[in-house]
Motif scaffolding. Structure first.
Motif, PDB file in Angstrom:
ATOM      1  N   PHE A   1       4.450   0.004   4.251  1.00 57.75           N
ATOM      2  CA  PHE A   1       3.623  -1.112   3.763  1.00 57.75           C
ATOM      3  C   PHE A   1       2.314  -1.167   4.544  1.00 57.75           C
ATOM      4  CE2 PHE A   1       2.299  -5.582   3.572  1.00 57.75           C
ATOM      5  CZ  PHE A   1       2.437  -5.855   2.224  1.00 57.75           C
ATOM      6  N   SER A   2       2.356  -0.668   5.785  1.00 56.14           N
ATOM      7  CA  SER A   2       1.155  -0.664   6.629  1.00 56.14           C
ATOM      8  C   SER A   2      -0.011   0.065   5.963  1.00 56.14           C
ATOM      9  CB  SER A   2       1.474  -0.010   7.977  1.00 56.14           C
ATOM     10  OG  SER A   2       2.055   1.266   7.771  1.00 56.14           O
ATOM     11  N   ALA A   3       0.265   1.023   5.074  1.00 57.60           N
ATOM     12  CA  ALA A   3      -0.818   1.767   4.410  1.00 57.60           C
ATOM     13  C   ALA A   3      -1.687   0.833   3.558  1.00 57.60           C
ATOM     14  CB  ALA A   3      -0.241   2.881   3.541  1.00 57.60           C
ATOM     15  N   TYR A   4      -1.061  -0.155   2.905  1.00 59.78           N
ATOM     16  CA  TYR A   4      -1.842  -1.099   2.086  1.00 59.78           C
ATOM     17  C   TYR A   4      -2.742  -1.959   2.973  1.00 59.78           C
ATOM     18  CZ  TYR A   4       1.848   0.057  -1.283  1.00 59.78           C
ATOM     19  OH  TYR A   4       2.721   0.730  -2.098  1.00 59.78           O
ATOM     20  N   LEU A   5      -2.232  -2.285   4.160  1.00 57.90           N
ATOM     21  CA  LEU A   5      -2.988  -3.174   5.056  1.00 57.90           C
ATOM     22  C   LEU A   5      -4.196  -2.489   5.675  1.00 57.90           C
ATOM     23  CD1 LEU A   5      -0.052  -5.092   6.784  1.00 57.90           C
ATOM     24  CD2 LEU A   5      -1.438  -5.786   4.838  1.00 57.90           C
ATOM     25  N   GLU A   6      -4.278  -1.173   5.539  1.00 58.58           N
ATOM     26  CA  GLU A   6      -5.498  -0.472   5.949  1.00 58.58           C
ATOM     27  C   GLU A   6      -6.638  -0.788   4.998  1.00 58.58           C
ATOM     28  OE1 GLU A   6      -6.259   2.326   8.405  1.00 58.58           O
ATOM     29  OE2 GLU A   6      -4.859   0.897   9.295  1.00 58.58           O
ATOM     30  N   ARG A   7      -6.290  -1.205   3.769  1.00 59.21           N
ATOM     31  CA  ARG A   7      -7.294  -1.363   2.727  1.00 59.21           C
ATOM     32  C   ARG A   7      -7.560  -2.810   2.348  1.00 59.21           C
ATOM     33  NH1 ARG A   7      -7.894   3.448  -0.370  1.00 59.21           N
ATOM     34  NH2 ARG A   7      -9.140   2.174  -1.775  1.00 59.21           N
ATOM     35  N   ALA A   8      -6.676  -3.721   2.676  1.00 61.85           N
ATOM     36  CA  ALA A   8      -6.871  -5.125   2.305  1.00 61.85           C
ATOM     37  C   ALA A   8      -6.081  -5.998   3.272  1.00 61.85           C
ATOM     38  CB  ALA A   8      -6.380  -5.359   0.874  1.00 61.85           C
ATOM     39  N   PRO A   9      -6.527  -7.252   3.445  1.00 60.68           N
ATOM     40  CA  PRO A   9      -5.710  -8.152   4.272  1.00 60.68           C
ATOM     41  C   PRO A   9      -4.374  -8.420   3.595  1.00 60.68           C
ATOM     42  CG  PRO A   9      -7.525  -9.341   3.218  1.00 60.68           C
ATOM     43  CD  PRO A   9      -7.715  -7.892   2.898  1.00 60.68           C
ATOM     44  N   GLY A  10      -3.395  -8.789   4.385  1.00 58.95           N
ATOM     45  CA  GLY A  10      -2.095  -9.063   3.793  1.00 58.95           C
ATOM     46  C   GLY A  10      -1.063  -9.336   4.851  1.00 58.95           C
ATOM     47  N   ALA A  11       0.154  -9.599   4.407  1.00 61.40           N
ATOM     48  CA  ALA A  11       1.251  -9.835   5.352  1.00 61.40           C
ATOM     49  C   ALA A  11       2.573  -9.509   4.678  1.00 61.40           C
ATOM     50  CB  ALA A  11       1.246 -11.276   5.849  1.00 61.40           C
ATOM     51  N   TYR A  12       3.477  -9.035   5.506  1.00 66.27           N
ATOM     52  CA  TYR A  12       4.819  -8.635   5.100  1.00 66.27           C
ATOM     53  C   TYR A  12       5.770  -9.645   5.714  1.00 66.27           C
ATOM     54  CZ  TYR A  12       8.252  -4.924   4.000  1.00 66.27           C
ATOM     55  OH  TYR A  12       9.263  -4.159   3.479  1.00 66.27           O
TER      56      TYR A  12
END
Ligand SMILES: [Zn+2]
Ligand SMILES: [Zn+2]
Length: 394
Positions: free
Chosen positions: A335-346
């Protein structure tokens, strides 16, 4: 029973049916052909969703909301593991040697449930919601990396969220934390080359087992004596293979292990710290070595404001008594790959209970979930979709 209760019961039954079909038909990463076909068929029955296949075994459903707002990505991972299931319930895996032992069957059912709820009232939904059923979370370099780098999935995405069921948390509990949440799981492989000989005459040989044992011990000094206690670092040598019999010193020893960090600087320094120990020990005893170091998933760092919104949603959805601030874990997640491109949280949703015998650790052949957690997951993720795409609350 009221109409709302009827609807709730129907959704619960549907979630269980989805999850059990997926549980019976597990497929490992990059081979999720039947899984993806099943998900796609279910999504195509829901009105108003644009359904596509970004890669061969991943499925995307996009819902254009009837209100202005941001674009959010919701993610579920869909792959299983090469584990032979030991559960005996009637929906146990029908594929010998393959099992949903991490809860991804539950994640998939939850995101299907969210898609269903959103598609039933698109007029109330702000912005655009992309729901990605992601392949191959369990196999590096991971399905997320492929989706992020090889497709347009992340173009225009403002915020990302997703969840993992967690058998070590009680069913119905929701846990989230801002900042570092899951570690970077990197891999180290080491070949130590000594010189074989007779077990009775070690003085004529260079013993790679004795040297390897010192390497393993000394690597713990990297953790305890070269890195501050406030910086999390785990070095575990998990494979040590050498030798054939009782009276022969072998030529080589093969070692393998995992290195876990949160801090990007420490992560970059770790290979050199490890090599210094390996080099020193091997040279001291006359052996040579080959060291291979492979960076795995990035550390998963939650964006503070998204984690805060999820905390608020959790308190509204499950109540303050069922909310916890999660502890960071040394496990890894693509999931960390998405957070390279946009803010977010798991975030985590508890799935453990004695009633469902679902406290077994993840990746255990007896792993299962308390199916009541599916509804908690849907309520959390549905509320998150609406809140994260809607107008800022602060
Ligand atoms: Zn897993
Ligand atoms: Zn997992």
């Amino acid at each position: 029973m009221t109409a709302t209760q009827d609807k709730g019961t129907a959704l619960r039954d549907q979630l269980v049916a989805w999850r059990r079909w997926l549980h019976m038909n597990p497929e490992v990463g990059f081979h999720e052909h039947e899984t993806a076909a099943y998900i796609e068929a279910e999504l195509r029955q829901m009105p108003g969703l644009l359904v596509s296949r970004p890669t061969e075994t991943s499925v995307l459903a996009v819902l254009q909301g009837g209100q202005p707002g941001r674009t959010a990505l919701l993610r579920a991972d869909i792959d299983a593991l090469p584990i032979h299931e030991e559960n005996t319930f009637d929906f146990a895996s029908q594929r010998p040697g393959v099992m949903h032992a991490c809860g991804h069957d539950g994640h998939t059912a939850i995101l299907l449930g969210v898609a269903k709820l959103l598609s039933e009232s698109p007029q109330d939904v702000p912005g655009e919601i992309r729901m990605i059923f992601q392949h191959a979370e369990e196999i590096g370099p991971g399905g997320a990396e492929e989706l992020v780098t090889q497709t347009t999935l992340m173009d225009g995405v403002d915020v990302v969220t997703g969840l993992h069921l967690n058998s070590q948390l009680p069913a119905g509990v929701v846990a989230v934390k801002p900042g570092p949440f899951m570690a970077a799981p990197d891999t180290v492989e080491l070949t130590i080359r000594g010189r074989g000989g007779h077990g009775a005459h070690p003085e004529e040989a260079v013993d790679p087992i004795a040297i390897g044992a010192q390497v393993v011990g000394n690597l713990q000094h990297v953790v305890s004596r070269h890195v501050g206690a406030q910086d999390a670092l785990v070095v575990s040598i998990t494979k040590f293979v050498s030798g054939t019999t009782h009276n022969v010193i072998p030529d080589t020893a093969e070692l393998m292990g995992t290195v876990r960090t949160f801090d990007p600087d420490l992560r970059q320094k770790a290979p050199a710290l490890i090599e210094r120990v390996v080099k020193g020990v091997c040279e001291a005893h006359g052996a040579t070595y080959e060291l291979r170091y492979e960076f795995g998933y990035r550390p998963l760092i939650n964006t503070d404001w998204v984690a805060e919104q999820l905390r608020e949603i959790a308190i509204e959805t499950v109540g303050p008594e069922r909310f916890q601030v999660s502890k960071p874990t040394m496990g890894g997640e693509d999931f960390s790959a998405y957070l390279e491109r946009a803010p977010g949280a798991y975030f985590n949703v508890g799935s453990g209970s004695d009633a469902a015998d679902s406290r077994w650790p993840h990746h255990h052949p007896r792993f299962t979930i308390d199916e009541a957690s599916l509804e908690t997951g849907v309520r959390m993720l549905h509320a998150a979709a609406l809140k994260l795409t809607g107008p800022p609350t602060t």
